[in-house]
Design a protein around this motif. Structure first.
Motif, mmCIF file in Angstrom:
data_model
loop_
_atom_site.group_PDB
_atom_site.id
_atom_site.type_symbol
_atom_site.label_atom_id
_atom_site.label_comp_id
_atom_site.label_asym_id
_atom_site.label_seq_id
_atom_site.Cartn_x
_atom_site.Cartn_y
_atom_site.Cartn_z
ATOM 1 N N VAL A 116 0.841 -1.212 0.000
ATOM 2 C CA VAL A 116 0.000 0.000 0.000
ATOM 3 C C VAL A 116 0.863 1.244 0.000
ATOM 4 O O VAL A 116 2.041 1.200 0.311
ATOM 5 C CB VAL A 116 -0.837 0.132 1.294
ATOM 6 C CG1 VAL A 116 -2.154 -0.566 1.218
ATOM 7 C CG2 VAL A 116 -0.041 -0.234 2.515
ATOM 8 N N ARG A 117 0.218 2.358 -0.291
ATOM 9 C CA ARG A 117 0.848 3.654 -0.061
ATOM 10 C C ARG A 117 -0.194 4.579 0.547
ATOM 11 O O ARG A 117 -1.393 4.278 0.540
ATOM 12 C CB ARG A 117 1.420 4.223 -1.352
ATOM 13 C CG ARG A 117 0.403 4.389 -2.437
ATOM 14 C CD ARG A 117 1.053 4.784 -3.764
ATOM 15 N NE ARG A 117 0.245 4.372 -4.878
ATOM 16 C CZ ARG A 117 -0.797 5.058 -5.354
ATOM 17 N NH1 ARG A 117 -1.140 6.199 -4.803
ATOM 18 N NH2 ARG A 117 -1.485 4.604 -6.372
ATOM 19 N N GLU A 118 0.273 5.743 1.028
ATOM 20 C CA GLU A 118 -0.634 6.684 1.659
ATOM 21 C C GLU A 118 -1.217 7.641 0.616
ATOM 22 O O GLU A 118 -0.649 7.837 -0.456
ATOM 23 C CB GLU A 118 0.125 7.481 2.734
ATOM 24 C CG GLU A 118 0.596 6.619 3.888
ATOM 25 C CD GLU A 118 1.598 7.351 4.765
ATOM 26 O OE1 GLU A 118 2.770 7.447 4.350
ATOM 27 O OE2 GLU A 118 1.212 7.808 5.858
ATOM 28 N N THR A 120 -1.857 10.986 -1.178
ATOM 29 C CA THR A 120 -0.978 12.145 -1.349
ATOM 30 C C THR A 120 -1.730 13.446 -1.101
ATOM 31 O O THR A 120 -2.958 13.488 -1.032
ATOM 32 C CB THR A 120 -0.456 12.195 -2.791
ATOM 33 O OG1 THR A 120 -1.574 12.345 -3.668
ATOM 34 C CG2 THR A 120 0.303 10.934 -3.152
ATOM 35 N N ARG A 121 -0.973 14.507 -1.038
ATOM 36 C CA ARG A 121 -1.556 15.847 -0.941
ATOM 37 C C ARG A 121 -2.450 16.122 -2.156
ATOM 38 O O ARG A 121 -3.523 16.708 -2.038
ATOM 39 C CB ARG A 121 -0.409 16.860 -0.872
ATOM 40 C CG ARG A 121 -0.857 18.297 -0.727
ATOM 41 C CD ARG A 121 -0.462 19.138 -1.913
ATOM 42 N NE ARG A 121 -1.000 20.483 -1.776
ATOM 43 C CZ ARG A 121 -0.269 21.576 -1.578
ATOM 44 N NH1 ARG A 121 1.031 21.484 -1.513
ATOM 45 N NH2 ARG A 121 -0.845 22.751 -1.484
ATOM 46 N N ALA A 122 -1.986 15.694 -3.336
ATOM 47 C CA ALA A 122 -2.764 15.944 -4.557
ATOM 48 C C ALA A 122 -4.123 15.266 -4.474
ATOM 49 O O ALA A 122 -5.154 15.882 -4.738
ATOM 50 C CB ALA A 122 -1.995 15.451 -5.776
ATOM 51 N N LEU A 125 -6.602 16.982 -2.467
ATOM 52 C CA LEU A 125 -6.973 18.307 -2.975
ATOM 53 C C LEU A 125 -6.725 19.411 -1.941
ATOM 54 O O LEU A 125 -7.555 20.300 -1.748
ATOM 55 C CB LEU A 125 -8.442 18.342 -3.427
ATOM 56 C CG LEU A 125 -8.866 17.379 -4.535
ATOM 57 C CD1 LEU A 125 -10.320 17.645 -4.940
ATOM 58 C CD2 LEU A 125 -7.966 17.495 -5.763
ATOM 59 N N ILE A 126 -5.572 19.339 -1.280
ATOM 60 C CA ILE A 126 -5.230 20.370 -0.298
ATOM 61 C C ILE A 126 -4.665 21.584 -1.038
ATOM 62 O O ILE A 126 -3.755 21.462 -1.856
ATOM 63 C CB ILE A 126 -4.210 19.827 0.722
ATOM 64 C CG1 ILE A 126 -4.862 18.715 1.544
ATOM 65 C CG2 ILE A 126 -3.716 20.955 1.637
ATOM 66 C CD1 ILE A 126 -3.894 17.937 2.404
ATOM 67 N N GLY A 127 -5.221 22.758 -0.744
ATOM 68 C CA GLY A 127 -4.870 23.970 -1.458
ATOM 69 C C GLY A 127 -3.571 24.593 -0.971
ATOM 70 O O GLY A 127 -2.826 24.019 -0.182
ATOM 71 N N MET A 135 4.950 15.899 2.985
ATOM 72 C CA MET A 135 5.231 14.520 2.581
ATOM 73 C C MET A 135 4.376 13.532 3.346
ATOM 74 O O MET A 135 3.810 13.853 4.380
ATOM 75 C CB MET A 135 6.718 14.211 2.800
ATOM 76 C CG MET A 135 7.173 14.331 4.235
ATOM 77 S SD MET A 135 8.982 14.289 4.370
ATOM 78 C CE MET A 135 9.422 15.861 3.636
ATOM 79 N N ASN A 136 4.300 12.325 2.798
ATOM 80 C CA ASN A 136 3.651 11.231 3.501
ATOM 81 C C ASN A 136 4.603 10.654 4.548
ATOM 82 O O ASN A 136 5.808 10.911 4.516
ATOM 83 C CB ASN A 136 3.267 10.118 2.518
ATOM 84 C CG ASN A 136 2.081 10.494 1.637
ATOM 85 O OD1 ASN A 136 2.177 10.440 0.416
ATOM 86 N ND2 ASN A 136 0.977 10.861 2.240
ATOM 87 N N GLY A 138 5.630 7.648 4.766
ATOM 88 C CA GLY A 138 6.608 6.772 4.126
ATOM 89 C C GLY A 138 7.840 7.539 3.675
ATOM 90 O O GLY A 138 8.976 7.085 3.860
ATOM 91 N N THR A 139 7.635 8.708 3.082
ATOM 92 C CA THR A 139 8.765 9.529 2.630
ATOM 93 C C THR A 139 9.569 10.018 3.826
ATOM 94 O O THR A 139 10.800 9.965 3.831
ATOM 95 C CB THR A 139 8.254 10.744 1.834
ATOM 96 O OG1 THR A 139 7.264 10.299 0.906
ATOM 97 C CG2 THR A 139 9.382 11.425 1.093
ATOM 98 N N ARG A 247 -4.020 3.250 0.412
ATOM 99 C CA ARG A 247 -4.675 2.639 -0.734
ATOM 100 C C ARG A 247 -3.718 1.620 -1.342
ATOM 101 O O ARG A 247 -2.511 1.846 -1.405
ATOM 102 C CB ARG A 247 -5.102 3.690 -1.758
ATOM 103 C CG ARG A 247 -4.019 4.642 -2.155
ATOM 104 C CD ARG A 247 -4.548 5.711 -3.099
ATOM 105 N NE ARG A 247 -5.346 6.722 -2.411
ATOM 106 C CZ ARG A 247 -6.225 7.505 -3.044
ATOM 107 N NH1 ARG A 247 -6.396 7.402 -4.331
ATOM 108 N NH2 ARG A 247 -6.916 8.414 -2.378
#
Lengths: 408, 477
Positions: A116-118, A120-122, A125-127, A135-136, A138-139, A247
């Motif tokens: 899985v990964r977390e 993302t900011r994208a 939809l964070i403005g 970062m997540n 994991g990063t 996800r």
């Protein structure tokens, strides 16, 4: 060219434990890992508790990862690191990429364990602006534990799933002091006693608070938070750790002939771990968001047994099946297909709720089946015994929560 | 060589350039290439630490035909000429072209009623091959279109390109053939005494001609050089969404709306890298440097995208970005030569700059009335291919392995982008050259490895060195 009995995609806890178990079943096994080292996510979770059930002692993530990889090699599995599976085709046939360029492998069976990964900011939809320092988990863990870096000093930790507390431990290790944890919901998601950790460290948890914008040019310098009442405030901070919202990393499934379950975001499987292509199996967190390393380890081991049974032609036919669909109150159900008769009903369905809920599960088979009452929250483990499902049922049935406020 | 011809670099006396191009955006890069190939000694002055750092860092990556440009304008001519030159040179430079064509889709009867006029505009713009389509024909071409299509027409020549490899290639060719690039070189002022003596943050620069291609700061530069500016930049923000590669199969054509007076509207199209892009918005703002994203606006874009292609609701958004277009108080391009001051302004390239850049460069070259002494055998750099339509580096041996898994960027590609005639100097520059971290995980898997790989090798490091911890006294109540 004849390939191995089993090719496992991904050398995390599920993939490595499947490799060990498959070797014990006498299968010839290749594990394909795109990173330079085997071990998966635990490689950079440099804190306990890992390995209690698997190795009988409490270990840090990296120690656990090394131990698992060593055990898989000792068991005789070949681990190819630095090798990416870029496509899965019927056959099965795997398209590979490595320093040597493109390649291929034609194993008799495939087990997907890509994890899985977390979110993302994208995707959230964070403005705001796009400075460094967002970062997540994991990063962050990779930067701290693999590169020895400290990307910020006073970040906000967004989310309160278990991984958020792992992020706090990582921060602590690097001398980073989070300003606060920010939780959009009204309660902490992870089970007690996780929430004791920030309290012990003096990190406040701001509930009912959403991150709506990030500010800063080169580096984050502020976050705009919105309370449940809609009021916004700006908080000085130099980093944002976006935790959880896991996800499945199921890109290989999405770009292949395999059926994808939109609810889990992973491949659709039956109770033997078979995807819609009966030569391709899956195990671990690629199946759903999200379980512990220990759970993935046990799942990998079980699925390896089913792979061996499949090669011995000892699994029930993949059809007819009873197809389960998560409905009212349930976010997802796993496995999605149940095959075979009464002899194939070991184990349980895994389930998660979409919101804090109390009630009992009801499966809309003919006749309908009800399970034991429960009260739960999103991201918390729930199950339903396969043996309770009607043995002859086929077709499609929903599984839903019959709410019961009295249980709350 | 005629006496007043542009001298070649070898003949130039030290320290003097024939042409100083201010601004290393797509337009400045194309102009630098044109003058260099015509034998001029060129310097490009860029105030940022990296090229393509202003308006050119964000656009919709379309090579337009100019079918809907205002008829008879410089913009229409520049797009036409720029499109043609791109097709002519792209293979030698290794630049991609996805010749997918566009569908202009009307979603209401009122929009459908405007289609014939748009077709007539296309014909007037010498785009003769547009094909009117019924709603059913449009749906047959694009079966994933949502309900409500009222009519459409097809523009076969519209295409997708890589919005960064193209200007990188233009500038790299200029540099390979003798041009100079000065970064972190903001033009603070200058005086003209037959030659320009420019005062920059990287020292004085002497040049015969100044071309102002400073984009979002074009009016400021004009003011500094001429004392007053004939145009005023009014930044117009555009926000975009990028969907994962799995969504690219949902649209074959570029899906354009019926344009309005203000904007071309929300476009849905694939990208050269195999993603699906949605945007831009058109929002006036004062700020020339920060294009802030807004969650609610992005959610609105997503809703619009799902109305155009309903199947998008099952696909993941992998990136969000915003850019600023250097619009002015007037609609058209603001290109003007001041011969007595040896000055040419290329201002107000508010949109279509990627398509028009090569054509604008031809036009600007013609405004400088020196005969050309073209370089006899110019060198042609070949840019690494990042498009999904041709062989990628990961498919070749000796690539060093994949580092960025989502975009399949190899170690060798990253190493190459950190070297060469135009090396990446910022992490954003590395992203534009290689696509690292621009995929679905946004650095979850490779962020740490990239920090290690780029450490000490970028002028502006990937991670800021945290200074003092932020003070909670700085919070707003």
């Amino acid at each position: 060219m004849s390939g191995p009995d089993l090719a496992i995609v991904g050398a995390g806890p599920a993939g490595l434990s499947a490799a060990i178990a498959a070797r014990r079943h006498g299968l010839d096994v290749v594990v394909i890992e795109r990173e330079g080292e085997a071990g998966g996510i635990p490689r950079h979770c440099a804190h306990p508790p890992f390995g209690l059930r698997e190795f009988g002692r409490v270990m840090t993530g990296p120690a656990y990862a090394r131990r698992l990889a060593a055990a898989a090699r000792e068991a005789g599995a070949e681990i190819r690191t630095g090798t990416t599976v870029v496509a899965i085709e019927p056959g099965p046939r795997l398209v590979l990429a490595s320093d040597a360029g493109a390649g291929e492998l034609a194993p008799r069976r495939v087990l997907l364990a890509t994890g899985v990964r977390e979110t993302t900011r994208a995707a959230r939809l964070i403005g705001g602006s796009k400075p460094a320092g967002v970062m997540n988990t994991g990063t962050l863990q990779g930067l701290v534990h693999l590169e020895g870096r400290r990307p910020f000093l006073r970040p906000l930790i967004v989310g309160t799933e278990l991984v958020a507390f792992s992020a706090i431990l990582t921060c602590r290790h690097a001398g980073i002091v989070p300003r606060a944890m920010v939780e959009a919901g009204e309660a902490v998601t992870a089970r007690w006693p996780a929430a004791l950790l920030p309290r012990l460290l003096g990190i406040p948890i701001w509930r009912g608070t959403a991150l709506v914008a990030i500010e800063g040019e080169r580096q984050v310098n502020a976050a705009v938070l919105q309370g449940a009442d809609g009021r916004r405030r700006r908080v000085a901070t130099d980093g944002i750790v976006l935790t959880g919202g896991f996800r499945p990393e199921a890109t290989l499934v999405r770009t292949s002939h395999l059926a994808l379950d939109k609810a889990t975001g992973g491949p659709e499987i039956d109770q033997f771990g078979r995807t819609s292509d009966p030569a391709i199996f899956a195990a671990g967190n690629v199946l759903r968001p999200v379980e512990t390393a220990g759970w993935c380890f046990r799942e990998g081991r079980r699925m390896a047994g089913f792979v061996a049974a499949s090669l011995a032609d000892a699994l029930p036919d993949p059809e007819p099946s009873l197809r389960l669909v998560a409905a009212d109150g349930y976010a997802w159900v796993l496995p999605q297909r149940i095959v075979g008769g009464e002899g194939s009903r070991e184990g349980a369905l895994q389930l998660r709720v979409t919101r804090p809920l109390a009630g009992r599960p009801v499966v809309a088979t003919e006749p309908a089946v009800r399970g034991a009452p429960f009260a739960s929250r999103p991201e918390r483990r729930l199950s339903f015994p396969l043996a309770a499902l009607p043995a002859a049922a086929t077709g499609t049935a929903t599984i839903a929560v019959e709410p019961d406020e009295a249980l709350r | 060589m005629p006496e007043n011809a542009l001298p070649s670099r070898r003949d130039a006396p030290d320290g003097r350039y024939d042409v100083a191009v201010i601004g290393a955006g797509v337009v400045g890069c194309a102009i630098a290439r044109r003058f260099t190939l015509d034998g001029a000694r060129v310097v490009v002055l860029e105030k940022a630490a990296e090229v393509l750092d202003g308006a050119s860092k964000a656009n919709s990556a379309i090579l337009h035909t100019g079918f809907d440009a205002p008829v008879g304008t410089l913009e229409a001519a520049a797009i036409r000429a720029g499109h043609a030159e791109y097709l002519e040179i792209r293979e030698r430079l290794g630049l991609p072209l996805i010749a997918c064509g566009a569908l202009v889709v009307a979603w209401t009867e009122a929009e459908a009623a405007r289609l014939p006029a748009l077709v007539a505009t296309a014909h007037a713009n010498e785009v003769a091959d547009v094909v009117p389509l019924s709603a059913a024909e449009a749906r047959a071409l694009e079966p994933e279109l949502g309900p409500g299509v009222a009519g459409a027409f097809r523009v076969p020549g519209e295409a997708l390109i890589d919005p960064w490899s193209a200007p990188h290639a233009y500038l790299a060719q200029a540099l390979l053939n003798g041009a100079d690039l000065r970064l972190d070189a903001e033009v603070r002022g200058g005086r003209h005494d037959g030659d320009w003596r420019l005062d920059t943050t990287q020292g004085p620069v002497r040049a015969g001609l100044v071309v102002n291609a400073a984009g979002l700061f074009g009016d400021h530069v004009e003011e500094r050089l001429l004392g007053a500016s004939r145009f005023a930049i009014r930044p117009r923000k555009g926000q975009f969404l990028v969907y994962d590669k799995t969504a690219a199969a949902l649209a074959s054509h570029i899906l354009l709306p019926v344009p309005t007076e203000i904007t071309k509207g929300i476009v849905v199209c694939r990208t050269a890298w195999g993603n699906l892009l949605v945007g831009p918005t058109a929002e006036e703002q004062e700020d020339r440097t920060t294009a802030a994203l807004d969650g609610a606006t992005l959610a609105g874009l997503r809703a619009r995208a799902e109305a155009i292609l309903p199947a998008l609701k099952d696909h993941e958004i992998t990136a969000i970005y915003a850019g600023l277009r250097p619009a002015t108080e007037e609609k058209g391009y603001r290109v003007r030569a001041v011969p007595e001051r040896s000055y040419i302004a290329v201002g107000g390239i508010r949109s279509t700059g990627l398509s028009a850049a090569l054509g604008l460069a031809q036009h600007v070259r013609r405004l400088w009335d020196r005969p050309a002494a073209p370089i006899a055998a110019p060198l042609w750099p070949t840019l690494p291919n990042l498009a999904e339509t041709a062989t990628r580096d990961w498919q070749r041996p000796g690539n060093g392995g994949i580092v960025c898994h989502c975009e399949r960027v190899t170690r060798r590609e990253i190493e190459a982008a950190l070297a060469g005639p135009l090396p990446a100097r910022t992490f954003a520059g590395l992203k534009r050259r290689t696509r690292v971290t621009m995929g679905r995980c946004q650095g979850f898997y490779c962020g740490a490895a990239l920090a290690g790989l780029t450490a000490g090798r970028l002028a502006v490091p990937m991670l800021a060195e945290p200074g003092d911890a932020p003070d909670r006294e700085a919070d707003d109540a």
